[in-house]
Each structure stands twice: as structure tokens, then as C-alpha cells.
Design a protein around this motif. Structure first.
Motif, PDB file in Angstrom:
ATOM      1  N   VAL A 327       0.831  -1.210   0.000  1.00  0.00           N
ATOM      2  CA  VAL A 327       0.000   0.000   0.000  1.00  0.00           C
ATOM      3  C   VAL A 327       0.866   1.261   0.000  1.00  0.00           C
ATOM      4  CG1 VAL A 327      -1.765   1.279   1.268  1.00  0.00           C
ATOM      5  CG2 VAL A 327      -1.866  -1.219   1.176  1.00  0.00           C
ATOM      6  N   ALA A 328       2.011   1.197   0.656  1.00  0.00           N
ATOM      7  CA  ALA A 328       2.888   2.375   0.748  1.00  0.00           C
ATOM      8  C   ALA A 328       3.541   2.724  -0.587  1.00  0.00           C
ATOM      9  CB  ALA A 328       3.952   2.149   1.809  1.00  0.00           C
ATOM     10  N   ARG A 329       3.432   1.844  -1.567  1.00  0.00           N
ATOM     11  CA  ARG A 329       4.001   2.089  -2.893  1.00  0.00           C
ATOM     12  C   ARG A 329       2.867   2.112  -3.919  1.00  0.00           C
ATOM     13  NH1 ARG A 329       8.755  -1.989  -4.143  1.00  0.00           N
ATOM     14  NH2 ARG A 329       8.836  -0.622  -5.975  1.00  0.00           N
ATOM     15  N   PRO A 330       2.232   3.260  -4.137  1.00  0.00           N
ATOM     16  CA  PRO A 330       1.107   3.339  -5.077  1.00  0.00           C
ATOM     17  C   PRO A 330       1.498   2.850  -6.467  1.00  0.00           C
ATOM     18  CG  PRO A 330       1.268   5.354  -3.787  1.00  0.00           C
ATOM     19  CD  PRO A 330       2.518   4.558  -3.507  1.00  0.00           C
ATOM     20  N   ASP A 362       2.484  -7.969 -13.646  1.00  0.00           N
ATOM     21  CA  ASP A 362       2.233  -8.485 -12.297  1.00  0.00           C
ATOM     22  C   ASP A 362       0.771  -8.239 -11.936  1.00  0.00           C
ATOM     23  OD1 ASP A 362       2.094  -9.133  -9.617  1.00  0.00           O
ATOM     24  OD2 ASP A 362       3.944  -8.100  -9.078  1.00  0.00           O
ATOM     25  N   ASP A 363      -0.007  -9.309 -11.740  1.00  0.00           N
ATOM     26  CA  ASP A 363      -1.424  -9.162 -11.416  1.00  0.00           C
ATOM     27  C   ASP A 363      -1.657  -8.496 -10.067  1.00  0.00           C
ATOM     28  OD1 ASP A 363      -2.502 -10.073 -13.754  1.00  0.00           O
ATOM     29  OD2 ASP A 363      -2.915 -12.108 -13.035  1.00  0.00           O
ATOM     30  N   ALA A 364      -0.694  -8.582  -9.163  1.00  0.00           N
ATOM     31  CA  ALA A 364      -0.844  -7.896  -7.871  1.00  0.00           C
ATOM     32  C   ALA A 364      -0.855  -6.386  -8.078  1.00  0.00           C
ATOM     33  CB  ALA A 364       0.279  -8.296  -6.916  1.00  0.00           C
ATOM     34  N   VAL A 365      -0.036  -5.907  -8.970  1.00  0.00           N
ATOM     35  CA  VAL A 365      -0.015  -4.470  -9.282  1.00  0.00           C
ATOM     36  C   VAL A 365      -1.300  -4.086 -10.024  1.00  0.00           C
ATOM     37  CG1 VAL A 365       1.229  -2.634 -10.487  1.00  0.00           C
ATOM     38  CG2 VAL A 365       2.498  -4.466  -9.352  1.00  0.00           C
ATOM     39  N   PHE A 366      -1.764  -4.965 -10.911  1.00  0.00           N
ATOM     40  CA  PHE A 366      -3.023  -4.720 -11.626  1.00  0.00           C
ATOM     41  C   PHE A 366      -4.185  -4.592 -10.637  1.00  0.00           C
ATOM     42  CE2 PHE A 366      -6.573  -6.693 -14.280  1.00  0.00           C
ATOM     43  CZ  PHE A 366      -6.880  -5.506 -14.946  1.00  0.00           C
ATOM     44  N   LEU A 367      -4.263  -5.532  -9.686  1.00  0.00           N
ATOM     45  CA  LEU A 367      -5.318  -5.478  -8.664  1.00  0.00           C
ATOM     46  C   LEU A 367      -5.179  -4.212  -7.832  1.00  0.00           C
ATOM     47  CD1 LEU A 367      -7.626  -6.624  -6.958  1.00  0.00           C
ATOM     48  CD2 LEU A 367      -5.926  -7.967  -5.694  1.00  0.00           C
ATOM     49  N   GLN A 368      -3.963  -3.870  -7.451  1.00  0.00           N
ATOM     50  CA  GLN A 368      -3.748  -2.656  -6.670  1.00  0.00           C
ATOM     51  C   GLN A 368      -4.250  -1.431  -7.431  1.00  0.00           C
ATOM     52  OE1 GLN A 368       0.264  -2.108  -5.297  1.00  0.00           O
ATOM     53  NE2 GLN A 368      -0.139  -0.104  -4.396  1.00  0.00           N
ATOM     54  N   ASN A 405     -11.318  -6.390   3.399  1.00  0.00           N
ATOM     55  CA  ASN A 405      -9.997  -6.206   2.809  1.00  0.00           C
ATOM     56  C   ASN A 405      -9.284  -5.042   3.491  1.00  0.00           C
ATOM     57  OD1 ASN A 405      -7.799  -5.507   1.070  1.00  0.00           O
ATOM     58  ND2 ASN A 405      -8.814  -6.583  -0.618  1.00  0.00           N
ATOM     59  N   ALA A 406      -8.369  -5.358   4.393  1.00  0.00           N
ATOM     60  CA  ALA A 406      -7.707  -4.325   5.200  1.00  0.00           C
ATOM     61  C   ALA A 406      -6.835  -3.409   4.348  1.00  0.00           C
ATOM     62  CB  ALA A 406      -6.867  -4.984   6.290  1.00  0.00           C
ATOM     63  N   LYS A 407      -6.205  -3.940   3.320  1.00  0.00           N
ATOM     64  CA  LYS A 407      -5.346  -3.094   2.487  1.00  0.00           C
ATOM     65  C   LYS A 407      -6.185  -2.125   1.643  1.00  0.00           C
ATOM     66  CE  LYS A 407      -1.292  -6.042   2.410  1.00  0.00           C
ATOM     67  NZ  LYS A 407      -0.267  -6.756   1.606  1.00  0.00           N
ATOM     68  N   TRP A 408      -7.312  -2.600   1.158  1.00  0.00           N
ATOM     69  CA  TRP A 408      -8.214  -1.704   0.427  1.00  0.00           C
ATOM     70  C   TRP A 408      -8.737  -0.623   1.360  1.00  0.00           C
ATOM     71  CZ3 TRP A 408     -13.322  -3.452  -2.419  1.00  0.00           C
ATOM     72  CH2 TRP A 408     -13.718  -2.428  -3.289  1.00  0.00           C
ATOM     73  N   THR A 409      -9.050  -0.999   2.604  1.00  0.00           N
ATOM     74  CA  THR A 409      -9.507  -0.019   3.584  1.00  0.00           C
ATOM     75  C   THR A 409      -8.466   1.075   3.790  1.00  0.00           C
ATOM     76  OG1 THR A 409     -10.875  -1.657   4.716  1.00  0.00           O
ATOM     77  CG2 THR A 409     -10.253   0.302   5.980  1.00  0.00           C
ATOM     78  N   ALA A 410      -7.209   0.689   3.849  1.00  0.00           N
ATOM     79  CA  ALA A 410      -6.138   1.683   4.012  1.00  0.00           C
ATOM     80  C   ALA A 410      -6.060   2.620   2.801  1.00  0.00           C
ATOM     81  CB  ALA A 410      -4.801   0.973   4.217  1.00  0.00           C
ATOM     82  N   ARG A 412      -8.547   3.401   0.860  1.00  0.00           N
ATOM     83  CA  ARG A 412      -9.750   4.227   0.890  1.00  0.00           C
ATOM     84  C   ARG A 412      -9.613   5.332   1.927  1.00  0.00           C
ATOM     85  NH1 ARG A 412     -13.662   0.732   2.797  1.00  0.00           N
ATOM     86  NH2 ARG A 412     -15.186   2.385   2.435  1.00  0.00           N
ATOM     87  N   ALA A 413      -9.054   5.020   3.087  1.00  0.00           N
ATOM     88  CA  ALA A 413      -8.883   6.044   4.117  1.00  0.00           C
ATOM     89  C   ALA A 413      -7.974   7.162   3.607  1.00  0.00           C
ATOM     90  CB  ALA A 413      -8.314   5.418   5.385  1.00  0.00           C
ATOM     91  N   ALA A 414      -6.930   6.785   2.854  1.00  0.00           N
ATOM     92  CA  ALA A 414      -6.024   7.794   2.301  1.00  0.00           C
ATOM     93  C   ALA A 414      -6.732   8.655   1.259  1.00  0.00           C
ATOM     94  CB  ALA A 414      -4.811   7.108   1.679  1.00  0.00           C
ATOM     95  N   ALA A 415      -7.573   8.037   0.425  1.00  0.00           N
ATOM     96  CA  ALA A 415      -8.284   8.771  -0.618  1.00  0.00           C
ATOM     97  C   ALA A 415      -9.381   9.653  -0.048  1.00  0.00           C
ATOM     98  CB  ALA A 415      -8.873   7.794  -1.636  1.00  0.00           C
ATOM     99  N   LEU A 416     -10.024   9.192   1.026  1.00  0.00           N
ATOM    100  CA  LEU A 416     -11.150   9.923   1.601  1.00  0.00           C
ATOM    101  C   LEU A 416     -10.704  10.993   2.590  1.00  0.00           C
ATOM    102  CD1 LEU A 416     -13.478   6.845   2.198  1.00  0.00           C
ATOM    103  CD2 LEU A 416     -13.897   8.683   0.563  1.00  0.00           C
ATOM    104  N   GLY A 417      -9.576  10.787   3.247  1.00  0.00           N
ATOM    105  CA  GLY A 417      -9.094  11.748   4.222  1.00  0.00           C
ATOM    106  C   GLY A 417      -9.856  11.745   5.524  1.00  0.00           C
ATOM    107  N   VAL A 418     -10.591  10.657   5.802  1.00  0.00           N
ATOM    108  CA  VAL A 418     -11.336  10.519   7.064  1.00  0.00           C
ATOM    109  C   VAL A 418     -11.172   9.075   7.541  1.00  0.00           C
ATOM    110  CG1 VAL A 418     -13.029  12.291   6.456  1.00  0.00           C
ATOM    111  CG2 VAL A 418     -13.507   9.878   5.927  1.00  0.00           C
TER     112      VAL A 418
END
Length: 455
Positions: A327-330, A362-368, A405-410, A412-418
Motif C-alpha cells: 500500500v505504501a508504494r502506489p 504483475d497481477d498484484a499491481v493490476f489489482l492494486q 480487505n484491510a489493504k483496500w480499507t487503508a 480508501r482512508a487515504a483517498a477519503l481523508g477521514v
């Protein structure tokens, strides 16, 4: 639910919620603190479509009877939610069903839709092909209304949740603000609007419409149906509180109570609902507001969501690939994930094409990249609600499969700012039970006030 329960205190009494969804129903019983006491669920049966009303009635009393007697005997209040714009035409006096129910997703014919658009303001939710108003006009244009009147019957319209509640309290003249919205009810006025009343007076149908009341409002006990029907399942003494739609009940279940809090439902599509102090309606984006207590529930839906992921990945693949996401590497990928062309919210573009290129090796990057893009769209959705006049976003509660999905939640929190957190409860029946508890507390407050007045 015995009379003894009605005399119990708030913490001793239980509260029951019934959710009638698309494929089945669920009942949840909670105690005064909101803890689940017992639950049960039931499908409608393979032959339900042959007689929906009979199937719903059978499941209603079957679920009530299936509850443990120890729990059923302490239920003091109940509330029912149903699918939005599912409606029935009844004999107001006897309660007999006069025409087969019309389901929430049944689009009506062009004549009825044209008539609804003539009656309702431009792009009003009551003018939609699946609205309750369009269904009422179908019955009228098809002669079902007139045939009933010719037999000396007073026809009445009720929504699914209204009708199920009527089987317990015996009244066929009450709905709630949320179900009645697609009939044309204005929750801001707490009345049907003049544009609808004037048409009804000309057609002679005004008296057949159910009066609106808030979801969870203190309801009725007793009535002609309570002894005969409710008694057979132990429901004759429970207070039947104002109901709602299934989506609103699911929102209530998430525990959102403060203006600025929101619920994002991550299913096959992505739906957002924000509790706002201001009402927002904008047909261009498919946005309209339900009234919930003293606030407004403003909602919109994007066509992005889990259905896109299903095009590319199995559950096992999603789990394996998600574990490899950093997650730390968009990813830097700018997608607009859609299954088919077309989007309405947060952008209104019927021709918008899916954008899922370039695809990394890399499908992991595609999913990200897909998950990051969905998070961006969610952020744009709430920003659009704010631009249209809704209250500022302060927190998002997540419901649906994507909530785990905890990584997706992270992301989303960054995108939403809340802050973003998972809903502790996601079942609509739990939300209906909370509404029943609300009605019971109103009952206790009124009783205390009466005792003080008498004293």
C-alpha cells in the motif's frame, strides 16, 4: 409476545426486526443494549412467484413461530423492512389482495410511465418506471382499481413492509417516509405534495394512499388482526413500529447516527449514503434523499465495484494477490473500473467506457491499480455530494464483502481523508430491530410523562 413484555423496562425488553429482501427474509431479536439474542432466516420457496403475498405471509409467521419461546415472550416491539417500491393493491376493509404484488424491480409499461411523468415533476423518483406511482397507475390504467370500486370495494395501496405490518396490527392506512417516497410522498413537508393530491382528487384515489410516518415511530398494538394472526405466533401484544426499506434498515444497522458519518456498501457496485443536515436531490446524478429522524440520508451509486473484480479474479486469487500488495508504494495506474460502458455518479456520462489499461505483467499491481481507482472514485463521490450541498464527510463505515480487505480499507482512508472502519452489524433485520427499540423507548418516555402528569 406477551403483555408482560410490554410492562418490562428498556433493558429487560427485547426488540425484533424483520427484513424481507429479494430472495428471503431474516429475523433478528436484540436486547435493550443492542446485543443479538437470536436470529433466523428463511427463503420464500421455489413456488413463491406464483403467489408472492401468500409466500411473504407464510414466511412472516413461520419466522416468528421459529423463535425460542424464552426470547419471543420478551419481545415488546417490532419493525419490518421491505424492498423499496414493492407494492400491493388491497381491499381496504377486508385486507384481501386484489391484484398480484408488483416487485421492486418490475418496470411498468410505457403508458403508466408516461402518466407518472405527466403527474410528477421532471426527473422525480416517483416518475421512474419501477416507482410505486407507476405501479399504482398501471393498476388504474388496467382497470383493476375501477373493477374493485364497481364491486363496492374500497381499494388501497400498501408497500410490502406496510402490508406485512398490517397483518399484525390490522390497519391498512399507514406507511413510512422511506417506503412512501417513490409514491410521491414529501418527507420535508411530511405530506403528499400538491402536484400529487390534485391529480388524486381528479381520479378519486387520494383516500387509498397510506399516511406517512417516520421509521421507528411508536406504532400500534392490537387491532382485528393482532389476535387472529399475531396470536398464533405470539405477536399479539408487541408494539408494531414504523418500518422502512431494506437499504435504509441496512444503513441503520451500521450504527451511523451523527451528521457527517456515511456508509459505503461495497458489493457488485459501490453505493454511498451520507447522513446530512441538508437535503440533496439531483436527478442528473441519480441522487435523492430519504429522511431519517431529523436528518437526511443522501445517497448515490457508482457502477464500479466488486463485479469488475469478478471479471478477472477468483476469491483465492484475490486473497493471494492482496497479500502481495504494498500500500505504501502506489501503483500510479489511473483506471475507471466498469463492467460495461456508462456511469451516473460521481460523473454523469452514459457513454463512459471502462478504463483498465495499461495492464501490468504483475497481477498484484493490476489489482492494486483497480482498488486504488475504486478508492479514488469513492472519494470523488463524497466530494460530489459535498459540492451539491450535503454536510462534510467525517467518517465512513463500510458494509459489504469489500469491508474485509484491510489493504483496500487503508487505500480508501487515504483517498477519503477521514477514518474508515468496518460495520459491526450489516444485516438489515438488525437495523429494523434498532428501529423497534427506538419505538419502544418512545413508549417508555410517553408512559413516564403520563405518570408525572397524573402525579
Amino acid at each position: 409476545m406477551r403483555a408482560a413484555a410490554a410492562a418490562a423496562g428498556a433493558d429487560e425488553a427485547y426488540h425484533l426486526g424483520l427484513d424481507f429482501g429479494t430472495s428471503g427474509a431474516r429475523v433478528t431479536v436484540i436486547d435493550g443494549s443492542g446485543e443479538v439474542v437470536t436470529e433466523a432466516k428463511s427463503g420464500y420457496g421455489a413456488d413463491a412467484a406464483a403467489d408472492w403475498a401468500a409466500a411473504w405471509e407464510r414466511v412472516l409467521f413461520g419466522l416468528l413461530a421459529s423463535l425460542p419461546e424464552a426470547a419471543r415472550g420478551r419481545v415488546a416491539s417490532l419493525a419490518i423492512d421491505g424492498t423499496s417500491a414493492t407494492a400491493l393493491l388491497l381491499d381496504a376493509a377486508s385486507g384481501d389482495v386484489l391484484a398480484a404484488p408488483k416487485l421492486y424491480n418490475e418496470a411498468q409499461g410505457p403508458d403508466a410511465v408516461a402518466a407518472a411523468k405527466t403527474v410528477a415533476p421532471p426527473a422525480h423518483t416517483a416518475a421512474a418506471a419501477t416507482s410505486t406511482l407507476a405501479k399504482l397507475l398501471t393498476w388504474h390504467l388496467g382497470g383493476a382499481w375501477q373493477a374493485a370500486a364497481a364491486r363496492g370495494t374500497a381499494p388501497a395501496l400498501l408497500h410490502q413492509a406496510d402490508w406485512l405490518a398490517s397483518l399484525l396490527h390490522g390497519r391498512r392506512d399507514t406507511s413510512d417516509w422511506n417506503n412512501a417516497l417513490k409514491l410521491g410522498y414529501d418527507p420535508g413537508l411530511e405530506a403528499y405534495p400538491d402536484w400529487l393530491l390534485s391529480q388524486a382528487r381528479r381520479g378519486g384515489g387520494e383516500a387509498a394512499w397510506p399516511a406517512g410516518r417516520p421509521a421507528g415511530r411508536l406504532g400500534r398494538r392490537g387491532g382485528p388482526a393482532a389476535g387472529a394472526n399475531g396470536g398464533r405466533a405470539g405477536a399479539s401484544d408487541a408494539i408494531v413500529c414504523g418500518g422502512t426499506t431494506d437499504s435504509i434498515a441496512a444503513f441503520v444497522a451500521a450504527g451511523v447516527t451523527e451528521v457527517g458519518q456515511a456508509v459505503t456498501s461495497l458489493g457488485s457496485t459501490m453505493a454511498v449514503k451520507l447522513l446530512s443536515s441538508c437535503r440533496v436531490d439531483d436527478s442528473a446524478y441519480g441522487i435523492y434523499s430519504h429522511r431519517l429522524g431529523g436528518s437526511w440520508l443522501v445517497g448515490g451509486a457508482s457502477n464500479t465495484g466488486g463485479a469488475v473484480l469478478r471479471q478477472f479474479f477468483t476469491d483465492a486469487q484475490l486473497a493471494e494477490l492482496t497479500a502481495r500488495i504494498e500500500v505504501a508504494r502506489p501503483s500510479g495506474l489511473d483506471y475507471y473500473p466498469l463492467v460495461t460502458p456508462g456511469e451516473r455518479f460521481p460523473v454523469n456520462d452514459p457513454g463512459l467506457r471502462p478504463r483498465l489499461e495499461p495492464r501490468p505483467e504483475d497481477d498484484a499491481v493490476f489489482l492494486q491499480g483497480i482498488l486504488e481507482s475504486m478508492a479514488r472514485i469513492e472519494g470523488e463521490a463524497y466530494a460530489q455530494l459535498r459540492r451539491l450541498g450535503a454536510s462534510p464527510l467525517t467518517e465512513v463505515v463500510t458494509a459489504g464483502g469489500g469491508a474485509v480487505n484491510a489493504k483496500w480499507t487503508a487505500m480508501r482512508a487515504a483517498a477519503l481523508g477521514v477514518p474508515v472502519r468496518r460495520a459491526a452489524q450489516g444485516e438489515a433485520s438488525y437495523g429494523a430491530a434498532l428501529l423497534a427499540r427506538q419505538g419502544w423507548r418512545q413508549h417508555l418516555a410517553q408512559r413516564r410523562e403520563a405518570l408525572l402528569t397524573d402525579g
